[in-house]
Design an enzyme around this catalytic site. Structure first.
Site, PDB file in Angstrom:
ATOM      1  N   LYS A 136       0.674  -1.153   0.078  1.00 50.62           N
ATOM      2  CA  LYS A 136      -0.022  -0.156  -0.131  1.00 50.62           C
ATOM      3  C   LYS A 136       0.824   1.357   0.084  1.00 50.62           C
ATOM      4  CE  LYS A 136      -4.540   0.584   0.276  1.00 50.62           C
ATOM      5  NZ  LYS A 136      -5.662  -0.061  -0.192  1.00 50.62           N
ATOM      6  N   ASP A 179      -7.071   4.128  -4.480  1.00 51.50           N
ATOM      7  CA  ASP A 179      -7.699   3.887  -3.264  1.00 51.50           C
ATOM      8  C   ASP A 179      -8.282   5.261  -3.099  1.00 51.50           C
ATOM      9  OD1 ASP A 179      -7.724   1.628  -0.790  1.00 51.50           O
ATOM     10  OD2 ASP A 179      -7.562   3.879   0.085  1.00 51.50           O
TER      11      ASP A 179
END
Ligand code: GLU
Length: 458
Positions: free
Chosen positions: A114, A154
């Site tokens: 991430k 995201d």
């Protein structure tokens, strides 16, 4: 232990996973897996960098950029980029940690990672967004690649941002490759990727409803509360409506729109909201328009859960920790039977404990049944995995092909969690299995076994 940094969100995600492993028979059957958990809880690598860019006034701006390359046992690091002022290492480590096991549950060859920046896209011009993305990728491009690490979107990162970042990667590395997913359709993107997280969430919940009702019920006639109004919430809402359910709420960081009386959000209203988001505007800017003010109540500063009345399904689809213990009790009192996270770690640990206690104390259809994000929202990254497969083969599948594969992945994700729960945390007679324990154990076991074969622990 003083050498462990204080990272509240990461600690929460770690403890949530570790407690379900501890409370199952996994560590009794395989005590050596404790070692694997110890190793897997430290990222393989964390990259931190500065991002310097110029705003429209010609002034210098600087942000913090990150990429957490958490685990590559099952494939290249894979996971989104979040651009939001709250971004810090604790949040990205929690997201990267969740991503490892989520990606494992898709059955595709993807590791977990991430990244992102503490950049706030709200109130920025298109040119500022472009300049930020270019500056961000100028550093990130040194650390990623189609076989190394494949970021995606995201919160705060969607098609436009992926485009600017892809362009900069290509310029610097002189390589056209599937280094990002969520790309545009004409340059390597997969059909259904924008819809995938929301659609996948609803496909997953369809299986929950079917199983809990012994095949008798579906989304038809169900009242569904949704939070958020971004990509996940929009497509979850559209799919619920398509399947005959009614959507009674949507929200953003400043407030909630809650349906008054009968009816549902309509696809047209959701399209208006989608347009707002493209313009980076808040829901409050349409709450008082003729199209919305008579049908919906705008609740400033509130999340929807305690204001939606009787609901059957709740789909938190905004951000982490958006359902508190009190809200969990409120949803149970409102008759909610299914709660599934479209967001990552949407529920606080207090909320999960309340849902799980209710499930354990009640027979099937009377209980609330909770599904964690790492299973229920895996559809997004699953279609990212399908985008990687299409890029590697240099071909594109039709929307129907991708949608069918997504349905299959969500079905096996559900059954994998369910069967694993039955095996490791045998529920009492008539009680629904714990999807949170089952999904955690299934994802963890797969990653731990691969890590062992690679010599990462022994
Ligand atoms: N950000 C999404 C998630 O939380 C998608 C990640 C991806 O497609 O790589 O799973």
């Amino acid at each position: 232990m003083s050498n462990i940094p204080h990272e509240p969100e990461f600690e929460q995600a770690y403890k949530e996973l570790a407690s379900t492993l501890e409370n199952s028979t996994l560590f009794q059957k395989n005590p050596e897996y404790r070692k694997a958990l110890q190793v897997a809880s430290i990222p393989e690598r964390v990259v931190q960098f500065r991002v310097v860019w110029e705003d429209d006034k010609g002034e210098l701006q600087v942000n913090r950029g990150y990429r957490v390359q958490f685990n590559s046992a099952l494939g290249p690091y894979k996971g989104g980029l979040r651009f939001h002022p709250s971004v810090n290492l604790s949040i990205l480590k929690f997201l990267g940690f969740e991503q490892i096991f989520k990606n494992a549950l898709t059955g595709l060859n993807m590791g977990g990672g991430k990244g992102g920046a503490d950049f706030d896209p709200k109130g920025k011009s298109d040119n500022e967004i472009r300049r930020f993305c270019v500056a961000f990728m100028t550093e990130l491009c040194k650390h990623i690649g189609a076989d190394t690490d494949v970021p995606a979107g995201d919160i705060g990162v969607s098609g436009r941002e992926v485009g600017y970042m892809f362009g900069q990667y290509k310029k610097i590395r002189n390589q056209w490759e599937g280094v990002l997913t969520g790309k545009g359709g004409s340059w390597g993107g997969s059909l259904i990727r924008p819809e995938a997280t929301g659609y996948g969430l609803v496909y997953y919940v369809q299986h929950m409803i079917k199983y809990a009702s012994g095949g008798k019920e579906s989304f038809a006639g169900k009242r569904v509360a949704i939070s958020g109004s971004g990509n996940v919430a929009q497509y979850a809402a559209l799919k619920v409506i398509e399947l005959g359910g009614t959507v009674v709420s949507l929200s953003d960081s400043k407030g909630s729109l809650v349906l008054q009386g009968e009816g549902s959000f309509t696809p047209e209203e959701i399209a208006l909201i989608a347009q707002l988001k493209v313009e980076r505007k808040q829901l409050s800017s349409i709450a008082n328009t003729d199209a919305f003010k008579n049908k919906f109540k705008y609740l400033e500063g509130e999340r929807p859960w305690l204001h939606v009345g009787k609901v059957d399904v709740a789909l938190p689809s905004a951000t982490q920790n958006e359902v508190s213990g009190e809200e969990a009790k409120g949803l149970i009192a409102a008759g909610c039977k299914f709660i599934a996270e479209g967001s990552n770690m949407g529920c606080t640990q207090e909320a999960i404990d309340i849902f799980e206690a209710h499930r354990e104390a009640n027979k099937g259809g009377d209980a609330i049944w909770y599904a964690p994000g790492k299973a229920a929202n895996a559809g997004g990254v699953a279609v990212s995995g399908l985008e990687m497969a299409q890029n590697s083969a240099r071909l594109s599948w039709t929307a129907e092909e991708v949608d069918e594969k997504l349905k299959g992945i969500m079905e096996s994700c559900f059954h994998n969690g369910l069967e694993t729960a039955k095996e490791y945390v045998t529920p009492a007679e008539g009680v629904l299995p714990s999807l949170v324990a089952g999904s955690n154990i299934a994802g963890f076991k797969k990653v731990a076994a691969a890590m062992k074969e690679h010599g990462d622990w022994w």
